[in-house]
Design a protein around this motif. Structure first.
Motif, PDB file in Angstrom:
ATOM      1  N   SER A  98       0.866  -1.196   0.000  1.00  0.00           N
ATOM      2  CA  SER A  98       0.000   0.000   0.000  1.00  0.00           C
ATOM      3  C   SER A  98       0.892   1.232   0.000  1.00  0.00           C
ATOM      4  O   SER A  98       1.821   1.329   0.815  1.00  0.00           O
ATOM      5  N   VAL A  99       0.593   2.158  -0.898  1.00  0.00           N
ATOM      6  CA  VAL A  99       1.412   3.375  -1.004  1.00  0.00           C
ATOM      7  C   VAL A  99       0.521   4.598  -0.770  1.00  0.00           C
ATOM      8  O   VAL A  99      -0.570   4.697  -1.336  1.00  0.00           O
ATOM      9  N   ASN A 100       1.006   5.504   0.102  1.00  0.00           N
ATOM     10  CA  ASN A 100       0.259   6.749   0.360  1.00  0.00           C
ATOM     11  C   ASN A 100       0.364   7.703  -0.834  1.00  0.00           C
ATOM     12  O   ASN A 100       1.460   7.948  -1.345  1.00  0.00           O
ATOM     13  N   ILE A 101      -0.794   8.225  -1.226  1.00  0.00           N
ATOM     14  CA  ILE A 101      -0.795   9.198  -2.334  1.00  0.00           C
ATOM     15  C   ILE A 101      -1.351  10.528  -1.804  1.00  0.00           C
ATOM     16  O   ILE A 101      -2.493  10.597  -1.342  1.00  0.00           O
ATOM     17  N   SER A 102      -0.547  11.593  -1.886  1.00  0.00           N
ATOM     18  CA  SER A 102      -1.000  12.923  -1.434  1.00  0.00           C
ATOM     19  C   SER A 102      -2.088  13.453  -2.344  1.00  0.00           C
ATOM     20  O   SER A 102      -2.069  13.165  -3.551  1.00  0.00           O
ATOM     21  N   PRO A 103      -2.975  14.275  -1.804  1.00  0.00           N
ATOM     22  CA  PRO A 103      -4.026  14.844  -2.665  1.00  0.00           C
ATOM     23  C   PRO A 103      -3.466  15.553  -3.890  1.00  0.00           C
ATOM     24  O   PRO A 103      -3.957  15.365  -5.000  1.00  0.00           O
TER      25      PRO A 103
ATOM     26  N   ILE B 244       5.000  -5.165 -12.512  1.00  0.00           N
ATOM     27  CA  ILE B 244       4.269  -5.675 -11.336  1.00  0.00           C
ATOM     28  C   ILE B 244       2.878  -6.148 -11.735  1.00  0.00           C
ATOM     29  O   ILE B 244       2.366  -5.799 -12.811  1.00  0.00           O
ATOM     30  N   LEU B 245       2.281  -6.904 -10.838  1.00  0.00           N
ATOM     31  CA  LEU B 245       0.868  -7.230 -11.022  1.00  0.00           C
ATOM     32  C   LEU B 245       0.090  -6.083 -10.376  1.00  0.00           C
ATOM     33  O   LEU B 245       0.171  -5.894  -9.151  1.00  0.00           O
ATOM     34  N   PRO B 246      -0.596  -5.287 -11.167  1.00  0.00           N
ATOM     35  CA  PRO B 246      -1.173  -4.052 -10.614  1.00  0.00           C
ATOM     36  C   PRO B 246      -2.146  -4.281  -9.459  1.00  0.00           C
ATOM     37  O   PRO B 246      -2.259  -3.429  -8.587  1.00  0.00           O
ATOM     38  N   HIS B 247      -2.805  -5.455  -9.416  1.00  0.00           N
ATOM     39  CA  HIS B 247      -3.760  -5.622  -8.312  1.00  0.00           C
ATOM     40  C   HIS B 247      -3.048  -5.861  -6.980  1.00  0.00           C
ATOM     41  O   HIS B 247      -3.672  -5.935  -5.934  1.00  0.00           O
ATOM     42  N   HIS B 248      -1.701  -5.971  -7.010  1.00  0.00           N
ATOM     43  CA  HIS B 248      -0.942  -6.068  -5.758  1.00  0.00           C
ATOM     44  C   HIS B 248      -0.528  -4.694  -5.230  1.00  0.00           C
ATOM     45  O   HIS B 248       0.113  -4.590  -4.188  1.00  0.00           O
ATOM     46  N   LEU B 249      -0.909  -3.690  -5.990  1.00  0.00           N
ATOM     47  CA  LEU B 249      -0.576  -2.315  -5.564  1.00  0.00           C
ATOM     48  C   LEU B 249      -1.860  -1.629  -5.070  1.00  0.00           C
ATOM     49  O   LEU B 249      -2.861  -1.559  -5.803  1.00  0.00           O
ATOM     50  N   VAL B 250      -1.799  -1.151  -3.817  1.00  0.00           N
ATOM     51  CA  VAL B 250      -2.958  -0.451  -3.251  1.00  0.00           C
ATOM     52  C   VAL B 250      -2.600   1.022  -3.085  1.00  0.00           C
ATOM     53  O   VAL B 250      -1.566   1.343  -2.477  1.00  0.00           O
ATOM     54  N   LEU B 251      -3.426   1.888  -3.646  1.00  0.00           N
ATOM     55  CA  LEU B 251      -3.168   3.327  -3.480  1.00  0.00           C
ATOM     56  C   LEU B 251      -3.989   3.829  -2.297  1.00  0.00           C
ATOM     57  O   LEU B 251      -5.217   3.696  -2.286  1.00  0.00           O
ATOM     58  N   GLU B 252      -3.302   4.378  -1.300  1.00  0.00           N
ATOM     59  CA  GLU B 252      -4.012   4.900  -0.125  1.00  0.00           C
ATOM     60  C   GLU B 252      -4.294   6.379  -0.350  1.00  0.00           C
ATOM     61  O   GLU B 252      -3.359   7.184  -0.479  1.00  0.00           O
ATOM     62  N   ILE B 253      -5.578   6.687  -0.421  1.00  0.00           N
ATOM     63  CA  ILE B 253      -5.933   8.111  -0.532  1.00  0.00           C
ATOM     64  C   ILE B 253      -6.673   8.500   0.746  1.00  0.00           C
ATOM     65  O   ILE B 253      -7.110   7.628   1.498  1.00  0.00           O
TER      66      ILE B 253
ATOM     67  N   LEU C 157      -7.587   4.735 -13.140  1.00  0.00           N
ATOM     68  CA  LEU C 157      -6.524   3.993 -12.449  1.00  0.00           C
ATOM     69  C   LEU C 157      -6.962   2.552 -12.195  1.00  0.00           C
ATOM     70  O   LEU C 157      -6.174   1.612 -12.301  1.00  0.00           O
ATOM     71  N   LYS C 158      -8.236   2.436 -11.846  1.00  0.00           N
ATOM     72  CA  LYS C 158      -8.807   1.101 -11.606  1.00  0.00           C
ATOM     73  C   LYS C 158      -8.646   0.228 -12.862  1.00  0.00           C
ATOM     74  O   LYS C 158      -8.371  -0.969 -12.794  1.00  0.00           O
ATOM     75  N   ALA C 159      -8.811   0.908 -14.023  1.00  0.00           N
ATOM     76  CA  ALA C 159      -8.700   0.190 -15.298  1.00  0.00           C
ATOM     77  C   ALA C 159      -7.282  -0.359 -15.495  1.00  0.00           C
ATOM     78  O   ALA C 159      -7.072  -1.328 -16.221  1.00  0.00           O
ATOM     79  N   LEU C 160      -6.299   0.288 -14.835  1.00  0.00           N
ATOM     80  CA  LEU C 160      -4.923  -0.227 -14.913  1.00  0.00           C
ATOM     81  C   LEU C 160      -4.771  -1.483 -14.059  1.00  0.00           C
ATOM     82  O   LEU C 160      -3.802  -2.211 -14.179  1.00  0.00           O
ATOM     83  N   GLY C 161      -5.715  -1.655 -13.134  1.00  0.00           N
ATOM     84  CA  GLY C 161      -5.688  -2.853 -12.299  1.00  0.00           C
ATOM     85  C   GLY C 161      -5.363  -2.584 -10.842  1.00  0.00           C
ATOM     86  O   GLY C 161      -5.441  -3.478 -10.001  1.00  0.00           O
ATOM     87  N   VAL C 162      -4.969  -1.326 -10.507  1.00  0.00           N
ATOM     88  CA  VAL C 162      -4.592  -1.049  -9.110  1.00  0.00           C
ATOM     89  C   VAL C 162      -5.836  -0.979  -8.219  1.00  0.00           C
ATOM     90  O   VAL C 162      -6.955  -0.867  -8.712  1.00  0.00           O
ATOM     91  N   ARG C 163      -5.588  -1.044  -6.893  1.00  0.00           N
ATOM     92  CA  ARG C 163      -6.722  -1.013  -5.968  1.00  0.00           C
ATOM     93  C   ARG C 163      -6.626   0.216  -5.060  1.00  0.00           C
ATOM     94  O   ARG C 163      -5.573   0.839  -4.959  1.00  0.00           O
TER      95      ARG C 163
END
Ligand SMILES: Nc1nc2c(ncn2[C@@H]2O[C@@H]3COP(=O)(O)O[C@H]4[C@@H](O)[C@H](n5cnc6c(=O)[nH]c(N)nc65)O[C@@H]4COP(=O)(O)O[C@H]3[C@H]2O)c(=O)[nH]1
Length: 699
Positions: A531-536, A557-566, A585-591
């Motif tokens: 999980s990676v923090n993303i600033s506004p 990477i497998l994009p569904h293994h990447l979680v963006l924390e907003i 972004l969801k279309a890229l596969g990230v969560r």
């Protein structure tokens, strides 16, 4: 008879060829006035012109020039045309009498008339003439008055206007007669003024006030007016009289004088006096609203030298240009900027944050802009000038402070900036000053840290309810060469403020992706997620989607293994465009994970619209879980809500077994916190959890 008729100045001229008749008449009229006479009618006109009599008595039958012809000649003289002429004659025929009256005589009387009758008649005509003279004088005064005079009847219809009224209004007498004076109204005289006017007039009093009127050509003018009722002897009001003076120029002059008293004539900026007035208002507004405001004193460095070398006219141009730049490039329209004299300016910035530290950074931002603006080169008379300025900033909330003290403090602070080497700003409050200085150094150091790769990422493990490792949160660390570890809570807001977060955030993402790929290739770590923090502001960056797409491709990477924390603040502004971006972004596969959930203001309906995968219960609720019943309710609600929406719910900040048990009892299935593990560098993390690989969630 009134005194006038016996007045010594009254002059009477008698013309008769019969000296006996002259003697008799002189005797009769000696008490009425000074008597002049002649028996020669041909000399009479000349005598009349030199004496300018008030009354003339003429015989008709005279040799060479008879009385009727003489009468005509006298009447033809402008200076004598108003003098009453009485014929004293022996004629009694209608024809002669008619000719005498036609020639301009006022009357005639028989020579043999009773002396008392003659005297009385002369006295009556003199009284009439006096009255007529008085009227004429009055009429001349009104006609020639430098004031506008208007007389209306009781219904307000104009009956008389003098030439000045025509001149000042632009309307001719014909255009105004019969009209109501509201013909001149501009609509700008207050309704109250008209009310006062009519209440004074109807109660028989004079009204004094001002009208803002409109001329025929549409221009406006201001008249100071006296409007009075004109009453008959019995008190009945028959007319109204308005005497008005055009005071437009006078008013403009007063305005100009008062403007000069409040504005600096060179730059047109408010001067010191107006600054003081505004500061007084700002201070009291600050006390009421508890907002901070700032007073900035700006002094151009070494301005005197520029004046001495290039002269005052260039100095003036420079000051004018600087005032323009400050106004246009550095300040909001509501900010006050004043020139205090010489090369000194002052600025009031109102409505800063209630939080003094935030207010300080807002004031700092303006101060920086001012310094940059002033250092931009100025070219006058082909000479390029490079100037700098020193600024003193005094932040205030209005408590217990007077204007002079605030000015003194800002001024003294400005001198501190000068003493510190010029081209800089200083804060009055030493603590704010220290904080600002630390932030300025920190900013420089952070920029260096980015380029010199002093930044690194740590990983804090995340577990499921069976205590199996599922992934980690990526947490940024800065190992300062002198100050040691600097907490992200200190440098991330600074990076956001200074726009550095975009590049730093991208670097974090890239490092996280590289690490994720490495770990995902390790046996047993295939499902591990980060999980990676993303600033506004990073999220709002226009290139964010494409940058991430490139990173995913580049790192493999497998994009569904990447979680963006907003956070909730990311979705606060423009929800629809945020959703659009999240979907891209969801279309890229990230969560997506909603971080610090429960501390913001997102509504359930808003939440439902977002393409989220996870809710992260804020650690503040977890911390108090065992103590505060409210927090227990909140946590239970968040878990239920997440489950209803089909989202994973993870609790962060789990520090002990009792918090874990409570969370577990309430249905929470994912955990992060010191009780499970502290953030660690990649190598240590890998080493620590290598042996625990069998716990890695494989669902
Ligand atoms: N008291 C206590 N604290 C715990 C516990 N477990 C974890 N923490 C701390 O809680 C913070 C969790 O991160 P966050 O809420 O996203 O809050 C983060 C996040 O908002 C921000 N941050 C950290 N790294 C990044 C990054 O790479 N990018 C961005 N944009 N923000 C970051 O800085 C904040 C603070 O990060 P950290 O200081 O690393 O602090 C981390 C972590 O060390 C616990 O049991 N007890």
């Amino acid at each position: 008879m009134d005194s006038m008729t016996t007045c010594k100045q009254t002059r009477i001229l008698i013309v008769d060829d019969d000296s006996g008749a002259i003697r008799v008449l002189t005797q009769i009229l000696k008490d009425v006035g000074k008597v002049y006479f002649t028996t020669d009618s041909t000399q009479a006109l000349e005598l009349a012109l030199s004496v300018t009599p008030d009354f003339i008595l003429l015989d008709i039958e005279m040799p060479e020039l008879n009385g009727i012809d003489l009468c005509q000649r006298i009447k033809n003289q402008y200076a004598l045309s108003d003098v009453p002429i009485l014929f004293v004659t022996c004629h009694t025929d209608v024809d002669t009498e008619t000719r005498a009256l036609t020639a301009g005589a006022i009357d005639f009387i028989h020579k043999s008339a009773n002396p008392v009758l003659i005297k009385t008649r002369v006295q009556n005509y003199l009284a009439l003439k006096h009255h007529y003279d008085e009227q004429r004088k009055l009429a001349q005064a009104v006609e020639q008055s430098s004031d506008s005079i208007i007389i209306t009847d009781i219904d307000g219809n104009i009956e008389y206007v003098n030439p000045m009224s025509e001149k000042s209004s632009g309307y001719s007498r014909q255009e105004m007669l019969g009209q109501n004076p509201r013909l001149l109204a501009s609509g700008k005289t207050s309704a109250q003024a008209y009310q006062n006017l009519w209440s004074a007039l109807t109660s028989g009093r004079t009204w004094r006030g001002e009208f803002i009127n409109r001329r025929k050509d549409g221009s406006e003018y201001i008249e100071r007016a006296n409007v009075s009722p004109i009453a008959q002897a019995d008190g009945k009001i028959t007319h109204y009289l308005a005497i008005k003076t055009d005071i437009t120029d006078q008013t403009l002059m007063q305005d100009e004088i008062s403007r000069l008293g409040r504005f600096d004539s060179l730059t047109n900026l408010p001067n010191r006096r107006q600054l003081q007035e505004r500061l007084r208002q700002v201070l009291s507004a600050c006390s009421r609203h508890q907002h901070a405001s700032a007073l900035l004193f700006i002094d151009i460095d070494d301005f005197r030298r520029l004046n001495d070398i290039y002269g005052h006219s260039l100095g003036d141009k420079v000051l004018t240009e600087i005032s323009l730049r400050l106004r246009q490039d550095c300040l909001r329209t509501e900010d006050v900027i004043a020139r205090l004299g010489g090369d000194e300016f002052a600025v009031i910035i109102e409505n800063l944050s209630k939080d003094l530290w935030v207010a300080a950074s807002q004031a700092e931002e303006v101060a920086e802009k001012i310094l940059v603006t002033i250092t931009k080169p100025l070219v006058f008379d082909s000479i390029e000038q490079h100037l700098t300025a020193s600024l003193g900033i005094y932040l205030f909330t209005g408590d217990d402070l007077d204007v002079e003290e605030a000015i003194k403090r800002a001024d003294a602070t400005m001198y501190r900036a000068k003493a510190a080497g010029k081209n800089c700003f200083k804060f009055y409050d030493p603590q704010i000053q220290r904080d600002i200085e630390r932030r300025i150094t920190l900013e420089t150091d952070l920029r260096r840290a980015v380029s010199e790769q002093q930044l690194t990422i740590f990983f804090q493990p995340q577990f499921d309810q069976d205590k199996r490792l599922t992934g980690a949160e990526v947490l940024l660390r800065w190992e300062h060469s002198e100050q040691g570890m600097i907490p992200p809570s200190e440098f991330i807001p600074l990076a956001e403020e200074k726009g550095l977060i975009i590049s730093i955030g991208l670097w974090v993402l890239k490092s996280a992706c590289l690490q994720l790929r490495t770990w995902n290739m390790k046996p047993g770590w295939e499902q591990f997620q980060l999980s990676v923090n993303i600033s506004p502001c990073q999220f709002r960056d226009k290139d964010f989607v494409s940058d991430l797409r490139e990173l995913i491709i580049e790192t493999g990477i497998l994009p569904h293994h990447l979680v963006l924390e907003i956070t909730e603040s990311t979705v606060l502004e423009g929800v629809s465009s945020i959703i659009e971006k999240m979907n891209a972004l969801k279309a890229l596969g990230v969560r997506f994970s909603m971080d610090d959930f429960g501390t913001g203001y997102s509504s359930l309906s808003q939440l439902k619209q977002l393409p989220l995968n996870e809710l992260k219960i804020d650690q503040s609720f977890v911390r108090e879980l065992a103590i505060d019943a409210n927090d227990e309710v909140i946590v239970r609600t968040i878990i239920a809500m997440g489950q209803n929406l089909g989202l994973t719910v993870i609790a962060e900040g789990v520090e002990n077994a009792s918090q874990y048990d409570k969370l577990l009892a309430q249905g929470c299935k994912h955990f992060q916190g010191y009780w499970f593990g502290r953030p660690l560098p990649a190598e240590a993390f890998e080493h620590m959890y290598q042996s625990a690989s069998e716990y890695i969630h494989n669902s």
